[in-house]
Design an enzyme around this catalytic site. Structure first.
Site, PDB file in Angstrom:
ATOM      1  CB  CYS A  89     129.157  36.990  50.582  1.00  0.00           C
ATOM      2  SG  CYS A  89     130.246  38.038  51.561  1.00  0.00           S
TER       3      CYS A  89
ATOM      4  NE  ARG B 202     129.372  33.991  43.858  1.00  0.00           N
ATOM      5  CZ  ARG B 202     129.228  35.255  43.505  1.00  0.00           C
ATOM      6  NH1 ARG B 202     129.667  36.208  44.301  1.00  0.00           N
ATOM      7  NH2 ARG B 202     128.660  35.583  42.369  1.00  0.00           N
TER       8      ARG B 202
ATOM      9  CD1 TRP C  93     136.339  35.144  52.098  1.00  0.00           C
ATOM     10  CD2 TRP C  93     136.438  37.357  52.195  1.00  0.00           C
ATOM     11  NE1 TRP C  93     137.657  35.493  52.054  1.00  0.00           N
ATOM     12  CE2 TRP C  93     137.755  36.855  52.118  1.00  0.00           C
ATOM     13  CE3 TRP C  93     136.252  38.747  52.279  1.00  0.00           C
ATOM     14  CZ2 TRP C  93     138.873  37.677  52.113  1.00  0.00           C
ATOM     15  CZ3 TRP C  93     137.375  39.558  52.277  1.00  0.00           C
ATOM     16  CH2 TRP C  93     138.664  39.027  52.193  1.00  0.00           C
TER      17      TRP C  93
ATOM     18  CG  ASN D 283     126.944  39.025  48.551  1.00  0.00           C
ATOM     19  OD1 ASN D 283     126.824  38.464  49.631  1.00  0.00           O
ATOM     20  ND2 ASN D 283     126.758  38.415  47.397  1.00  0.00           N
ATOM     21  N   GLY D 284     129.061  42.802  49.997  1.00  0.00           N
ATOM     22  CA  GLY D 284     129.648  44.119  49.768  1.00  0.00           C
ATOM     23  C   GLY D 284     130.023  44.811  51.062  1.00  0.00           C
TER      24      GLY D 284
ATOM     25  CD  GLU E  54     149.371  32.561  38.573  1.00  0.00           C
ATOM     26  OE1 GLU E  54     148.505  31.685  38.751  1.00  0.00           O
ATOM     27  OE2 GLU E  54     149.233  33.744  38.962  1.00  0.00           O
TER      28      GLU E  54
ATOM     29  CE  LYS F 150     147.047  29.934  40.679  1.00  0.00           C
ATOM     30  NZ  LYS F 150     146.893  31.384  40.906  1.00  0.00           N
TER      31      LYS F 150
ATOM     32  CD  GLU G 239     146.247  32.704  44.810  1.00  0.00           C
ATOM     33  OE1 GLU G 239     145.332  33.496  44.580  1.00  0.00           O
ATOM     34  OE2 GLU G 239     146.618  31.839  43.994  1.00  0.00           O
TER      35      GLU G 239
ATOM     36  CG  HIS H 298     169.778  45.433  40.514  1.00  0.00           C
ATOM     37  ND1 HIS H 298     170.750  46.394  40.398  1.00  0.00           N
ATOM     38  CD2 HIS H 298     169.731  44.818  39.299  1.00  0.00           C
ATOM     39  CE1 HIS H 298     171.257  46.380  39.181  1.00  0.00           C
ATOM     40  NE2 HIS H 298     170.653  45.431  38.490  1.00  0.00           N
TER      41      HIS H 298
ATOM     42  CE  LYS I  43     137.703  30.891  40.729  1.00  0.00           C
ATOM     43  NZ  LYS I  43     139.078  30.464  40.423  1.00  0.00           N
TER      44      LYS I  43
END
Length: 607
Positions: free
Chosen positions: A2, A27, A74, A98-99, A479, A483, A486, A502, A602
């Protein structure tokens, strides 16, 4: 995750706090709010969703007052609703947090038993009631805050204001970043220097366990033991300029296209182009004798570490272990004497990575961190840092920071090889010249933008997508899948191409696109063989390869994306571009929130 902003000044603060919160949008957040003191009483405005909604609420009913706190939230505890939005308040206290407060349930039960009435589902609200409890018991605001903070367990950054106290704000940090800004007849509190940049460039970064008492003209900092301490006031170099998208539709697109420039900046820091040599890097260990390198990171940065493993083992012939920070911390890893631990983080505030760093320090490892924010917690806790010079990255899905991380790690791997004698001095010039080609090759890869945009319209219809790669292209497959997940919300998985038979091959049918990253290299034939297994089962293959590779493997392909033919050293950096563009245009085609995808932040500053 946040954002916190606090201001004590002489002019109305709500409009300034709102603008500062806009700088923290990168963020990630799902609600926002501001609280001020108006004639000594706490007044609040909060809104679900984006800051535009809070701005409309303030236009309809402005907040007065020259002291205030603001927050972008958030959600961790409680749904992302207006009721759960910060600031939380009682009639005597307002707080932003925050947290995560790990013992909030016990505190909540105790306080409710004493008559406190809770109106939200959050862990944060307990802080306001706990401070109020001590105020009601006769403690001063400073004493009440100190007592309450001492009872909290978990990771947090706090901003607190009090009824009738128009010249007092209290901040505290434990596990989450917090900075104090110094102005003229004004003081500031913020999650990072970026939020405060338009108001001041004089900043103190609170250290772990610090508590700060801020007035209009001063800041008194106390450490975890309650002792007065002096912390350095730094002149930050964070740009105060407004961040905009330029000519691009989204920040992510702007940042993808910034990569040639920012990688050039990164290269210029570590390479002497006039002499085709690497510049000396101040390192915390003797690379010639280091027994092992441990690389630790999360998310995209972890994939950068996986690529670096190939580089270090190939060029420096040193054993490398790569681990996810959240797992590494808890498995009590055995680390060798004299080992080097490398930490990778865009923000430098990733909670799991920071905790793993502390573990490595306790185990006697020397710490080198690759970070984009040089004034971050991870940077300050390291023996030495290698900045990535990507500049502020606003889009939640990392792009330019990732390729700058790769560039920096490639340079470090070659430097390690030179020190260890596994890279001949005569080869240094060739490798340096190869690295200096990266911006040009990336610019060339960006030339496929329109073609990828067209291709992505079809990819957006898929429910599942697989990515395949071998060698150092395997982490790029991981990656690429990340992406796509996300920002487009399409389920995607990355696999080492040799692992296809496999298990994952069972997923292949005509409804599953498969993205194969395979420019011509020593593993090309093997990867193409795996690709043909997909085609034989009706899979729609998108091949990312150089011109020769496309020519040699074009039969049966659904689509191709051409990348420049480059030296294997820099291939992973260049091959990252098409997977970024593929994810971006697919997300745009689907109409998702590209820059701030749902449920993501973020800077992940809690576990």
């Amino acid at each position: 995750m946040c954002g916190i902003v606090g201001i004590i000044g002489t002019e109305p603060v709500a409009p300034v706090i709102l603008e500062a919160l806009k700088r923290l949008e990168y963020r990630g957040y799902d609600s926002a709010g501001i609280a001020t003191l108006s004639h000594g009483k706490i007044e609040r405005k909060r809104a679900e969703g984006k800051l535009f909604n809070l701005e409309k609420a303030l236009e309809a009913s402005p907040l007065e007052g020259t002291i205030g706190i603001g927050h972008t939230r958030w959600a961790t505890h409680g749904a992302p609703t207006e009721r759960n939005a910060h600031p939380h308040a009682t009639d005597r206290v307002a707080i932003v947090h925050n947290g995560i407060i790990e013992n909030f349930r016990e505190l909540r039960e105790r306080l409710a038993g004493d008559g406190a009435v809770f109106v939200t589902e959050t862990d944060s609200e307990v802080i306001a009631h706990l401070v109020t409890h001590y105020l009601d018991a006769g403690s001063s605001p400073r004493e009440a805050a100190a007592k309450a903070i001492a009872e909290l367990e978990g990771a947090f950054a706090l901003g607190i204001i009090f009824r009738d106290e128009e010249d007092l704000m209290i901040g505290a940090r434990r596990g989450s970043p917090l900075a104090v800004g110094y102005g003229v007849d004004a003081m500031y509190l913020g999650s990072d220097a970026f939020a405060l940049a338009p108001m001041t460039n004089r900043v103190t970064f609170l250290e772990e366990g610090d508590r700060v008492e801020i007035t209009r003209n001063s800041a008194t900092i106390r450490d975890a033991d309650g002792h007065d301490v002096k912390r350095a006031v730094k002149i930050t170099d964070v740009s105060a300029a407004l961040v905009d998208k330029g000519n691009h539709r989204h920040f992510m697109a702007k940042e993808i296209f910034e990569q040639p420039e920012v990688i050039a900046h990164t290269l210029s820091e570590y390479i002497d182009p006039l002499n085709d040599k690497l510049r000396d890097i101040a390192l915390p260990v003797d690379l010639a004798s280091v027994p092992r390198v441990t690389i630790i990171a999360c998310g995209t940065a972890y994939y950068a570490g996986l690529v670096a493993k190939y580089w270090f083992e190939k060029y420096a012939r040193v054993s490398v272990e790569v681990d996810i920070a959240s797992e590494f911390r808890y498995r009590e890893a055995a680390l060798p004497d004299g080992g080097l631990a490398i930490f990778i983080s865009q923000s430098g505030e990733t909670a799991d990575t920071l905790a793993a760093l502390q573990y490595c320090k306790e185990q006697g490892q020397k710490i080198l961190s690759v970070v984009n924010v040089t004034e971050s917690s991870i940077a300050r806790a390291s023996d030495v840092i290698m900045p990535t010079f990507a500049g502020p990255e606003i889009g939640v899905a990392s792009t330019k920071a990732f390729t700058c991380q790769l560039t920096t790690l490639a340079i470090l791997a070659v430097r390690t090889g030179l020190v260890r004698g596994t890279v001949a001095t005569a080869d240094e010039s060739r490798l340096v010249r190869t690295l200096l080609e990266v911006p040009r090759h990336i610019a060339e890869a960006l030339g496929s933008d329109e073609h990828i945009q067209t291709l992505s319209a079809d990819l957006a219809k898929a429910r599942d997508v697989l990515y395949l790669g071998r060698g150092h292209n395997y982490p790029i497959a991981l990656e690429g899948a990340l992406k796509l997940k996300e920002i487009s919300y399409i389920h995607a998985e990355g696999y080492a191409a040799g692992e296809l038979k496999h298990g994952p091959i069972a997923l292949i049918d005509e409804e599953v696109p498969v993205v194969v990253i395979s420019p011509v290299d020593s593993l090309f034939e093997k990867t193409i063989s795996n690709m043909q297994e997909v085609i034989a089962r009706g899979g729609h293959v998108v091949l990312i390869a150089d011109r020769e590779g496309i020519k040699r493997a074009s039969e049966g392909l659904w689509a191709t994306i051409e990348v420049p033919a480059v030296d294997p050293l820099i291939a992973p950096i260049v091959n990252a571009i098409p997977v970024q563009l593929l994810a971006y245009h697919t997300a745009v085609s689907k109409g998702t929130d590209v820059d701030q995808p749902r449920n993501l932040a973020k800077s992940v500053t809690v576990e």
